[in-house]
Design a protein around this motif. Structure first.
Motif, mmCIF file in Angstrom:
data_model
loop_
_atom_site.group_PDB
_atom_site.id
_atom_site.type_symbol
_atom_site.label_atom_id
_atom_site.label_comp_id
_atom_site.label_asym_id
_atom_site.label_seq_id
_atom_site.Cartn_x
_atom_site.Cartn_y
_atom_site.Cartn_z
ATOM 1 N N ARG A 7 74.929 -1.073 32.116
ATOM 2 C CA ARG A 7 73.491 -0.954 33.159
ATOM 3 C C ARG A 7 72.276 0.031 32.039
ATOM 4 N NH1 ARG A 7 72.088 -2.124 38.059
ATOM 5 N NH2 ARG A 7 70.362 0.217 38.590
ATOM 6 N N ALA A 8 72.992 0.684 32.072
ATOM 7 C CA ALA A 8 72.327 1.653 30.597
ATOM 8 C C ALA A 8 71.211 1.097 29.860
ATOM 9 C CB ALA A 8 72.924 3.055 30.523
ATOM 10 N N GLU A 9 72.261 -0.189 29.267
ATOM 11 C CA GLU A 9 71.151 -0.834 27.806
ATOM 12 C C GLU A 9 70.818 -1.786 28.543
ATOM 13 O OE1 GLU A 9 72.685 -3.193 24.286
ATOM 14 O OE2 GLU A 9 74.468 -2.157 25.169
ATOM 15 N N LEU A 10 70.848 -2.703 29.967
ATOM 16 C CA LEU A 10 70.432 -3.542 30.209
ATOM 17 C C LEU A 10 68.640 -2.653 30.680
ATOM 18 C CD1 LEU A 10 72.365 -5.453 32.879
ATOM 19 C CD2 LEU A 10 71.191 -6.160 30.915
ATOM 20 N N LYS A 11 68.783 -1.904 31.171
ATOM 21 C CA LYS A 11 67.648 -0.943 31.691
ATOM 22 C C LYS A 11 66.731 -0.627 30.097
ATOM 23 C CE LYS A 11 67.409 2.250 34.667
ATOM 24 N NZ LYS A 11 67.261 3.983 35.461
ATOM 25 N N GLU A 12 67.649 -0.232 29.126
ATOM 26 C CA GLU A 12 66.587 -0.027 28.194
ATOM 27 C C GLU A 12 66.117 -1.582 27.685
ATOM 28 O OE1 GLU A 12 68.892 1.811 24.800
ATOM 29 O OE2 GLU A 12 69.097 3.430 26.609
ATOM 30 N N ILE A 13 66.373 -2.333 27.503
ATOM 31 C CA ILE A 13 66.496 -3.760 27.350
ATOM 32 C C ILE A 13 65.142 -4.575 27.919
ATOM 33 C CG2 ILE A 13 66.558 -6.552 27.038
ATOM 34 C CD1 ILE A 13 69.548 -5.454 26.548
ATOM 35 N N VAL A 14 65.004 -3.566 29.097
ATOM 36 C CA VAL A 14 64.269 -4.101 30.141
ATOM 37 C C VAL A 14 62.544 -3.561 29.975
ATOM 38 C CG1 VAL A 14 63.596 -4.234 32.381
ATOM 39 C CG2 VAL A 14 65.247 -5.277 32.546
ATOM 40 N N GLN A 15 62.685 -2.364 29.562
ATOM 41 C CA GLN A 15 61.781 -1.440 29.414
ATOM 42 C C GLN A 15 61.311 -1.592 28.053
ATOM 43 O OE1 GLN A 15 62.301 2.543 29.954
ATOM 44 N NE2 GLN A 15 61.043 3.089 29.087
ATOM 45 N N GLU A 16 61.744 -2.062 27.478
ATOM 46 C CA GLU A 16 61.342 -2.515 25.873
ATOM 47 C C GLU A 16 60.692 -3.754 25.844
ATOM 48 O OE1 GLU A 16 64.606 -2.619 22.869
ATOM 49 O OE2 GLU A 16 65.248 -0.771 23.269
ATOM 50 N N ALA A 17 61.429 -4.502 26.860
ATOM 51 C CA ALA A 17 60.304 -5.823 27.308
ATOM 52 C C ALA A 17 59.132 -5.897 27.600
ATOM 53 C CB ALA A 17 61.333 -7.303 27.808
ATOM 54 N N GLY A 18 59.206 -5.044 28.837
ATOM 55 C CA GLY A 18 58.069 -4.793 29.024
ATOM 56 C C GLY A 18 57.441 -4.421 28.968
ATOM 57 N N GLN A 19 57.177 -3.163 28.158
ATOM 58 C CA GLN A 19 56.539 -2.505 26.803
ATOM 59 C C GLN A 19 55.782 -3.502 25.155
ATOM 60 O OE1 GLN A 19 59.196 0.916 24.828
ATOM 61 N NE2 GLN A 19 58.762 2.048 27.142
ATOM 62 N N LEU A 20 56.570 -4.711 25.752
ATOM 63 C CA LEU A 20 56.071 -5.349 24.603
ATOM 64 C C LEU A 20 55.019 -6.247 25.290
ATOM 65 C CD1 LEU A 20 59.007 -6.871 22.926
ATOM 66 C CD2 LEU A 20 57.137 -5.036 21.362
#
Length: 236
Positions: free
Chosen positions: A99-112
């Protein structure tokens, strides 16, 4: 009313007359207004095209994710335009991650996605700031022209017609600068609000898709944030 016999018709200057009397800076202001208009409608169409009903889209994906049909969910995301679908797609691709990694993935995708949303908005802000300055420059040059005309006459005496050209030029450029700046400032504020809405949709979609994949309630988790959504107001 009928025009009296022998009276000359009122002079109604055309836009070309205004441009010629306003001087070269008027053409620069016209160019700025054209650029501002093109950018506004390009961004408006782009934001309309990528706007997505997040709730309906997530409800459709939730059934697929609940049954473990991740390939079909990816296909749905790939066939949907917009940053929200791409953020969800990034999470589903890595659905086996913690879950923690998923949140980081989503946040990075949004920042792009944020730079794509904010593209060309700085151009509008610059035009809204520069246009009154160009008008003010035209005012100064027009007054300088008027005083040069005044000083060039013998004895420093000149008629109203001698100096009216410079004063007219200064007034025209000032008005034109404000005519360009005010709508541009409003357009910038409106488009910035659309960007804020799209970023909020990305944040909502990001946290909800993580909750769908990990089967945890959203109330216990903080929102995923892609940065400050407040756009600075344009000031003259």
């Amino acid at each position: 009313m009928a025009v009296a016999a022998g009276a000359e018709p009122a002079y109604n200057p055309s836009m070309i007359d205004y441009m010629q009397k306003g001087g070269p800076l008027m053409w620069l202001l016209v160019l700025l207004s054209i650029v501002s208009t093109v950018v506004f409608f390009e961004r408006l169409i782009y934001y309309h095209r990528i706007t997505l009903r997040v709730g309906e889209f997530l409800r459709g994906l939730s059934n697929l994710i609940a049954r473990g049909h991740y390939a079909e969910a990816l296909h749905e995301c790939a066939g949907t335009a917009g940053p929200v679908a791409r953020v969800i797609h990034a999470a589903i691709v890595r659905h086996e991650a913690p879950r923690a990694e998923l949140k980081e993935i989503v946040q990075e995708a949004g920042q792009l996605e944020v730079p794509k949303l904010e593209r060309r908005l700085a151009m509008l802000a610059t035009i809204a700031y520069v246009a009154p300055m160009v008008g003010l420059l035209g005012t100064v040059t027009g007054l300088i022209e008027a005083f040069i005309t005044l000083s060039s006459n013998a004895g420093g005496v000149a008629t109203t017609a001698d100096i009216s050209t410079g004063v007219y030029k200064s007034l025209l450029t000032t008005a034109a600068g404000l005519v360009v700046a005010i709508p541009t400032s409003l357009a910038y504020s409106f488009l910035s609000s659309r960007v804020n809405t799209l970023m909020h949709d990305m944040e909502r979609a990001g946290i909800e898709v993580v909750n769908l994949i990990t089967e945890r309630p959203a109330a216990s988790e903080p929102l995923i944030s892609f940065g400050n959504r407040q756009r600075a107001a344009v000031t003259e």
